[in-house]
Design a protein around this motif. Structure first.
Motif, short mmCIF file in Angstrom:
data_model
loop_
_atom_site.label_atom_id
_atom_site.label_comp_id
_atom_site.label_asym_id
_atom_site.label_seq_id
_atom_site.Cartn_x
_atom_site.Cartn_y
_atom_site.Cartn_z
N CYS A 136 71.33 5.52 10.70
CA CYS A 136 70.04 6.15 10.36
C CYS A 136 70.15 7.66 10.22
N CYS A 137 71.36 8.16 10.18
CA CYS A 137 71.57 9.61 10.15
C CYS A 137 72.53 10.01 9.04
N GLN A 197 64.49 7.36 1.98
CA GLN A 197 65.91 7.74 2.03
C GLN A 197 66.84 6.62 2.49
N MET A 198 66.28 5.60 3.15
CA MET A 198 67.13 4.54 3.68
C MET A 198 66.34 3.24 3.73
N VAL A 199 67.04 2.12 3.49
CA VAL A 199 66.46 0.79 3.61
C VAL A 199 67.35 -0.04 4.52
N THR A 200 66.74 -0.68 5.49
CA THR A 200 67.45 -1.64 6.33
C THR A 200 66.81 -3.01 6.12
N PHE A 201 67.62 -3.98 5.71
CA PHE A 201 67.11 -5.27 5.24
C PHE A 201 67.81 -6.40 5.96
N THR A 202 67.06 -7.42 6.33
CA THR A 202 67.62 -8.67 6.82
C THR A 202 67.03 -9.80 6.00
N GLY A 207 65.38 10.87 7.25
CA GLY A 207 64.02 11.18 6.81
C GLY A 207 63.10 9.98 6.91
N VAL A 208 62.90 9.28 5.80
CA VAL A 208 62.01 8.12 5.74
C VAL A 208 62.86 6.85 5.64
N VAL A 209 62.69 5.94 6.59
CA VAL A 209 63.44 4.69 6.63
C VAL A 209 62.47 3.54 6.41
N LYS A 232 70.13 5.48 -2.05
CA LYS A 232 69.62 5.36 -0.70
C LYS A 232 70.71 4.85 0.25
N ARG A 233 70.63 5.27 1.49
CA ARG A 233 71.42 4.62 2.52
C ARG A 233 70.90 3.20 2.66
N VAL A 234 71.78 2.27 2.95
CA VAL A 234 71.36 0.88 3.06
C VAL A 234 72.15 0.18 4.16
N VAL A 235 71.45 -0.60 4.96
CA VAL A 235 72.06 -1.50 5.94
C VAL A 235 71.56 -2.90 5.62
N LEU A 236 72.49 -3.83 5.46
CA LEU A 236 72.15 -5.20 5.10
C LEU A 236 72.69 -6.17 6.15
N GLU A 237 71.82 -7.01 6.68
CA GLU A 237 72.25 -8.12 7.54
C GLU A 237 71.81 -9.38 6.83
#
Length: 486
Positions: A471-472, A226-231, A149-151, A249-254
């Motif tokens: 992202c899905c 719905q999702m956060v991707t953070f560096t 949805g919203v990232v 929330k879905r989360v991706v962390l680098e």
């Protein structure tokens, strides 16, 4: 549906706006100013966003996501491809702007913009088709991927637009709407990237919001993201994950890295040392996957050290075509590196070349490339991620010992092994605890290969098919014949 047909004015690289629902938005008198690291002068004003504007952007993203998810994959690829061409057409303008906000010399700035174009096109070579798990007379089982949805993407200051593309393209390609929060230190290119994107994507698909450090929390806590991707740093990454946990929330962390390089006894010291020093001092060491610690076999230690010292002495600092590195990007990081150098001085570590003090004859946030000769393993410059042009070299003689020392960190982003004996290099590489392992090279990444961190260096993946899947939502569909059908 795959393009916005509105008429747009030419990009103005002197005036900056938020991009909300396909329109340029200012905040009138509520603005802030970045600092040019070369001159310490103010860069142009940028907006400071309000909660009201965050809500507007999220609402627009929700509307856009529902429609964008229905656009066929090939049309999304086409829109991203056209956008890539447009970025390429403005590459020199973007590079000049990137210099002023990051402190990159012009050639490194150009390289970052070119890498963005490569990512835009490279991700479009990937696919995420449905997979038939079972297909029999009595049942069909299909695995498919649906957009979340919203990232929201939170980008760092060291490679603001390269990391933007790493986050935005997988999200948009898979049918999501994307909201970018650039670093307060480096918002300029990111806002213009988003402004340019409005020519190719429907309103709300790609938005950008400028603000201070409070803006990140407004996005990570927002119930309709719905999702956060953070560096960024490990400490902030933990806060992001804690905030996202409130709404699952879905989360991706680098996150941070303290990349070791292990140099074996059989290398050519001169050639290997130059490659290692280049990977350590590029962008004045402000790269998450820069070499941060070098373990050199005692048989070649003196020769490698001597070559790296000569390389560091010859490095040209500045902004021009012949400059290898520029200043530190911002005052906070500059002061952090100065504190590390003061620790080097107070603990009486051996400085092979460089200085524990900034140069007095340069006006920006400059730090002289500095080599520390064989410090103890518990020295701050070894234990901490310096994120600056200070490089410790240490001796080793036993394979098991050097692997233990290289892995003795809470971080695990990257690591490299340097040897003419590929069997030895691969044997050592398999024992290193990091998400990215390089043999006789360092810091190479591409859109088709996963990029992730082990231990506290990250969670999830930002590249390749794994990055698309992040992202899905994965969905399993079970189908049986209706009653009474043959």
């Amino acid at each position: 549906m795959a393009s916005n047909k509105a008429v747009f004015s030419p990009l103005d690289f002197d005036i900056f706006y938020n991009v909300i629902d396909g329109e340029l938005s200012s905040t009138q008198n509520n603005v802030r100013y970045g600092i040019n690291p070369f001159t310490l002068e103010n860069n142009p004003a940028v907006p400071v966003i309000s909660l009201h504007d965050v809500n507007r952007a999220v609402e627009a993203a929700e509307r856009a996501a529902k429609l964008w998810a229905k656009v066929p994959w090939d049309e999304r690829v086409s829109a991203i491809g056209e956008y890539a061409n447009a970025v390429e057409g403005k590459a020199e303008d973007f590079a000049r702007l990137l210099m002023k906000e990051t402190g990159k010399p012009i050639n490194l700035a150009r390289q970052e913009i070119n890498t963005c174009v490569e990512y835009l096109r490279g991700f479009c070579q990937l696919s995420l088709p449905s997979e038939v798990i079972e297909d029999t007379e009595n049942r069909k089982v299909v695995k498919r991927y649906t957009p979340v949805g919203v990232v929201a993407g939170i980008a760092p200051w060291n490679f603001p637009v390269q990391l933007l593309c790493m986050k935005m393209v997988p999200a948009v390609l898979t049918g999501n709407a994307f909201i970018l929060k650039p670093s307060p230190y480096t918002p300029y290119c990111s806002l213009k990237f988003a402004e340019l994107a409005q020519r190719f994507f429907p309103p709300g698909v790609f938005q950008a919001l400028s603000g201070d450090n409070d803006l990140g929390a407004l996005l990570t806590e927002h119930p309709n993201v719905q999702m956060v991707t953070f560096t960024g740093s490990i400490s902030v990454g933990k806060k992001v994950m804690e905030s996202c946990s409130k709404t699952l929330k879905r989360v991706v962390l680098e996150l941070g890295g303290n990349d070791p390089a292990i140099v074996c006894a059989d290398v050519d010291p001169a050639s290997v040392a130059v490659k290692i020093a280049s990977a350590a001092f590029c962008h004045s060491g402000q790269i998450c996957i820069a070499i941060k610690r070098v373990y050199v076999h005692e048989a070649v230690y003196d020769a490698v050290l001597a070559t790296i010292v000569e390389f560091a002495k010859a490095l040209k600092l500045g902004s021009g075509e012949d400059a290898f590195a520029g200043p530190i990007c911002n005052k906070d990081q500059f002061e952090r590196i100065r504190d590390l150098l003061l620790n080097v001085e107070s603990t009486k570590l051996t400085v092979a070349t460089g200085s524990t003090k900034p140069p007095s004859d340069m006006g920006g946030y400059y730090i002289i490339p500095t080599i520390i000769d064989n410090p103890p393993d518990d020295a701050r410059i070894v234990v901490e991620e310096q994120f600056g042009p200070i490089l410790p070299l240490m001796k080793w003689s036993d394979e098991a010992d050097v692997i233990s020392r290289a892995n003795n960190t809470s971080m695990g982003l990257g690591a490299s092994v340097w040897s003419r004996d590929i069997d030895q290099a691969e044997r050592l590489g398999k024992q290193l605890q990091a998400g990215n392992i390089w043999i006789n090279t360092h810091a190479e990444i591409q859109a088709s290969a996963p990029f992730s961190g082990h231990k506290q260096s990250g969670l999830g993946s930002a590249m390749a098919v794994e990055g698309l899947k992040a992202c899905c939502n994965v969905q399993s569909v079970y189908t049986r014949p209706a009653d009474g059908t043959a």
